[in-house]
Design a protein around this motif. Structure first.
Motif, short mmCIF file in Angstrom:
data_model
loop_
_atom_site.label_atom_id
_atom_site.label_comp_id
_atom_site.label_asym_id
_atom_site.label_seq_id
_atom_site.Cartn_x
_atom_site.Cartn_y
_atom_site.Cartn_z
N GLN A 137 0.83 -1.20 0.00
CA GLN A 137 0.00 0.00 0.00
C GLN A 137 0.87 1.26 0.00
OE1 GLN A 137 -3.67 0.01 0.45
NE2 GLN A 137 -3.29 2.11 -0.19
N HIS A 157 -0.25 6.96 10.12
CA HIS A 157 -0.46 6.00 9.03
C HIS A 157 0.78 5.81 8.17
CE1 HIS A 157 -4.93 5.19 8.99
NE2 HIS A 157 -4.75 5.98 10.03
N LYS A 196 2.47 2.52 7.99
CA LYS A 196 1.75 1.41 7.36
C LYS A 196 2.19 1.20 5.91
CE LYS A 196 -2.41 2.32 10.07
NZ LYS A 196 -3.41 1.32 10.36
N ASN A 229 -16.45 1.03 1.41
CA ASN A 229 -15.13 1.43 0.91
C ASN A 229 -14.57 2.62 1.70
OD1 ASN A 229 -12.90 1.53 -0.79
ND2 ASN A 229 -13.91 2.92 -2.22
N ASP A 289 -13.25 1.70 5.17
CA ASP A 289 -12.06 0.85 5.24
C ASP A 289 -10.77 1.69 5.29
OD1 ASP A 289 -10.61 -1.49 5.28
OD2 ASP A 289 -10.47 -1.60 3.09
N ASP A 309 -7.36 -0.34 10.68
CA ASP A 309 -7.24 -1.81 10.72
C ASP A 309 -8.51 -2.45 11.31
OD1 ASP A 309 -4.76 -1.12 9.88
OD2 ASP A 309 -3.69 -1.74 11.69
N GLY A 323 -8.14 -3.86 0.47
CA GLY A 323 -8.15 -3.19 -0.83
C GLY A 323 -9.59 -2.98 -1.30
N ASP A 324 -9.74 -2.26 -2.43
CA ASP A 324 -11.08 -2.04 -2.98
C ASP A 324 -11.70 -3.35 -3.44
OD1 ASP A 324 -10.27 0.55 -2.61
OD2 ASP A 324 -11.27 1.28 -4.42
N ALA A 370 -12.00 14.03 7.09
CA ALA A 370 -13.02 13.03 6.76
C ALA A 370 -12.33 11.88 6.00
CB ALA A 370 -14.09 13.66 5.89
C1 57M Z 1 -10.47 4.62 0.46
N1 57M Z 1 -8.69 4.10 1.68
C2 57M Z 1 -7.80 4.37 2.63
C3 57M Z 1 -6.58 -0.01 1.62
C4 57M Z 1 -8.01 -0.32 1.87
C5 57M Z 1 -13.53 11.72 -1.12
C6 57M Z 1 -12.56 11.23 -0.11
C7 57M Z 1 -13.02 11.46 1.25
C8 57M Z 1 -12.25 9.76 -0.40
C9 57M Z 1 -11.43 9.09 0.65
C10 57M Z 1 -11.06 7.78 0.09
O1 57M Z 1 -10.28 7.68 -0.82
N2 57M Z 1 -11.69 6.74 0.65
C11 57M Z 1 -11.70 5.39 0.17
C12 57M Z 1 -9.99 4.71 1.81
C13 57M Z 1 -6.48 3.54 2.46
O2 57M Z 1 -6.74 2.14 2.43
C14 57M Z 1 -6.69 1.46 1.22
O3 57M Z 1 -7.90 1.55 0.51
C15 57M Z 1 -8.64 0.33 0.69
C16 57M Z 1 -10.10 0.58 0.85
N3 57M Z 1 -10.62 1.21 -0.28
O4 57M Z 1 -8.23 -1.69 1.95
O5 57M Z 1 -6.06 -0.77 0.60
C17 57M Z 1 -5.65 3.84 3.71
O6 57M Z 1 -6.45 3.53 4.85
C18 57M Z 1 -5.61 2.97 5.88
N4 57M Z 1 -6.08 1.60 6.21
C19 57M Z 1 -5.70 1.07 7.41
N5 57M Z 1 -6.12 -0.21 7.72
C20 57M Z 1 -6.91 -0.95 6.89
O7 57M Z 1 -7.30 -2.11 7.24
O8 57M Z 1 -5.00 1.71 8.17
C21 57M Z 1 -6.89 0.90 5.35
C22 57M Z 1 -7.33 -0.37 5.68
C23 57M Z 1 -4.42 2.99 3.85
C24 57M Z 1 -4.19 2.98 5.33
O9 57M Z 1 -3.58 4.16 5.73
O10 57M Z 1 -3.40 3.57 3.11
C25 57M Z 1 -7.49 5.86 2.62
O11 57M Z 1 -7.86 6.48 3.62
O12 57M Z 1 -6.91 6.32 1.63
N6 57M Z 1 -10.33 9.90 1.01
C26 57M Z 1 -9.84 9.87 2.22
O13 57M Z 1 -10.20 9.07 2.99
C27 57M Z 1 -8.87 10.95 2.56
N7 57M Z 1 -9.61 12.01 3.15
C28 57M Z 1 -9.60 13.31 2.71
O14 57M Z 1 -8.93 13.62 1.77
N8 57M Z 1 -10.45 14.15 3.39
C29 57M Z 1 -10.61 15.57 3.12
C30 57M Z 1 -12.04 15.84 2.61
C31 57M Z 1 -12.19 17.32 2.24
C32 57M Z 1 -12.47 14.94 1.53
C33 57M Z 1 -10.52 16.33 4.41
O15 57M Z 1 -11.06 15.88 5.42
O16 57M Z 1 -9.90 17.38 4.40
C34 57M Z 1 -7.86 10.43 3.58
N9 57M Z 1 -7.06 9.37 3.06
C35 57M Z 1 -5.85 9.12 3.61
N10 57M Z 1 -5.34 9.87 4.47
N11 57M Z 1 -5.14 8.04 3.23
C36 57M Z 1 -7.01 11.52 4.09
C37 57M Z 1 -5.97 10.98 4.99
#
Ligand code: 57M
Length: 358
Positions: free
Chosen positions: A55, A65, A68, A190, A193, A196, A264-265, A320
């Protein structure tokens, strides 16, 4: 498959009569699914590591994170194997609902696979463009909704928990409604997720709850007694729900904090669609929003954050989806996860109480 192979022999071996019972086959599927995921897990994770399916972590996220980085992802493939093998082994394969459930789960898993493949193998951080992902989800959601519409006369009417006499006949509009439930549920799981075991826990409680609801809806006497809609053949989905719940439990062995693998997705999109199909068939679409309240709140937190940020430039949450908000408030990751699980169990109990309340 076992049902078709072994049940016909019950005239010679009366013990095999037990294969007639959905309850027995549900236990069989549950044990098969968890054993497959737990036994195959280490080899599957090694395979992901060998193929370097690690990842990437977004820099702007919670700093906790960053450690990870490189955790193998696409572990959802293991969940899909557990679900498919145990459902195919233990359910009545002449039941069309079972096929709609399996094929829809695989189709959404396929969309997730495309996204993961681009991100992890082709190192394209954007993955599958959001528009393409959404079009594919709507396409497969529509096919599943249309198939279910044709399969059950009971389906087009929407039932309301607590008000068992109420019913809203949507007619053909039921198809876009069911499509919305499938696509919405898939995306909500999705978004959840992100920590963990955070998505896996509520998926287990929701699928166990729907195991009971599907069993009740498919049993004429129980359905009449509880005054819930009887849907012939829906009981067979209890076996599917047991496979979903226990594949997730087996996967949780490896996904629990600190995770050795992410789903994952390929896993999250598939699990959301699987839950939606069971909710639609058992006539519990509204209850899915209650039981899967964690998924709903996660999705709403993203909508609120994005809308507020675009309109006012201000954030509602520190970040978020909402699980990041609690992390940034200083809660340790396991605390957020376990507290969300506790809420999910409470929501499952509320959902089950609607069987008697009205
Ligand atoms: C995917 N995926 C995790 C892993 C998992 C529009 C926006 C809010 C979308 C959102 C997003 O992309 N969400 C869907 C979330 C990612 O995990 C991977 O994705 C798969 C699931 N689809 O199976 O392969 C990360 O999550 C963590 N993780 C764990 N344990 C697990 O068992 O710790 C996942 C599974 C991994 C790991 O760190 O890398 C993800 O979060 O990307 N986007 C967000 O969630 C982002 N939020 C954001 O940008 N918020 C903005 C607003 C304005 C939209 C804000 O609040 O300002 C965050 N994503 C991340 N970090 N990675 C921001 C922080």
């Amino acid at each position: 498959m076992l049902f078709h192979l072994l049940y016909p022999l019950h005239t010679n071996f009366s013990a095999l009569n037990v294969f007639k019972y959905i309850s027995f086959r549900t236990f069989g599927a549950a044990i098969t699914a968890v054993v497959i995921c737990m036994l195959a897990g280490p080899a599957y994770i090694k395979l992901l590591q060998r193929k370097q399916m690690g990842q990437a972590i977004r820099e702007e996220g919670p700093k906790s994170h960053l450690s990870k980085k490189g955790t193998p992802t696409m572990g959802g493939g293991l969940i899909l194997i557990g679900i498919c093998v145990s459902t195919l082994l233990w359910s009545d394969l002449t039941n069309a609902f079972v096929w709609v459930a399996i094929l829809t789960t695989l189709a959404f898993g396929g969309i997730g696979f495309l996204d993961d493949y681009r991100k992890v193998i082709q190192k394209n951080p954007k993955g599958l463009p959001a528009r393409h992902k959404f079009i594919l989800q709507c396409f497969f959601g529509f096919i599943a909704a249309f198939a279910l519409y044709r399969l059950s006369a009971e389906l087009p009417s929407l039932k309301f928990p607590f008000f068992k006499g109420w019913s809203l006949d949507l007619g053909l509009l039921y198809i876009p409604f069911a499509m919305f439930v499938i696509v919405g549920s898939s995306n909500a799981v999705n978004l959840t997720d992100g920590l963990d075991g955070l998505a896996v826990g509520p998926t287990i409680t929701t699928s166990v709850t729907f195991l009971i609801l599907a069993y009740c809806a498919g049993h004429l006497k129980i359905a009449e007694y509880l005054q819930i809609p009887y849907v012939a053949g829906s009981g067979e989905l209890s076996i599917f729900c047991a496979s979903v719940a226990m594949s997730c439990l087996g996967f949780l062995w490896f996904n629990t904090y600190p995770a050795q693998v992410f789903m994952g997705d390929v896993g999250s999109l598939a699990l959301g669609a699987a839950l939606a199909i069971v909710a639609i068939v058992s006539k519990n679409e509204i209850l899915l929003a209650i039981c899967g309240g964690i998924f709903v709140v996660e999705a709403l937190s993203v909508m609120a954050q994005v809308t507020s940020f675009k309109m006012t430039g201000k954030r509602v949450f520190k970040m978020a989806p909402i699980h990041h908000h609690f992390e940034l408030k200083g809660w340790a990751e396991p605390k957020v996860i376990v507290r969300f699980w506790i809420i999910s169990i409470l929501l499952a109990l509320v959902t089950l109480s609607t069987l008697k309340l009205r």
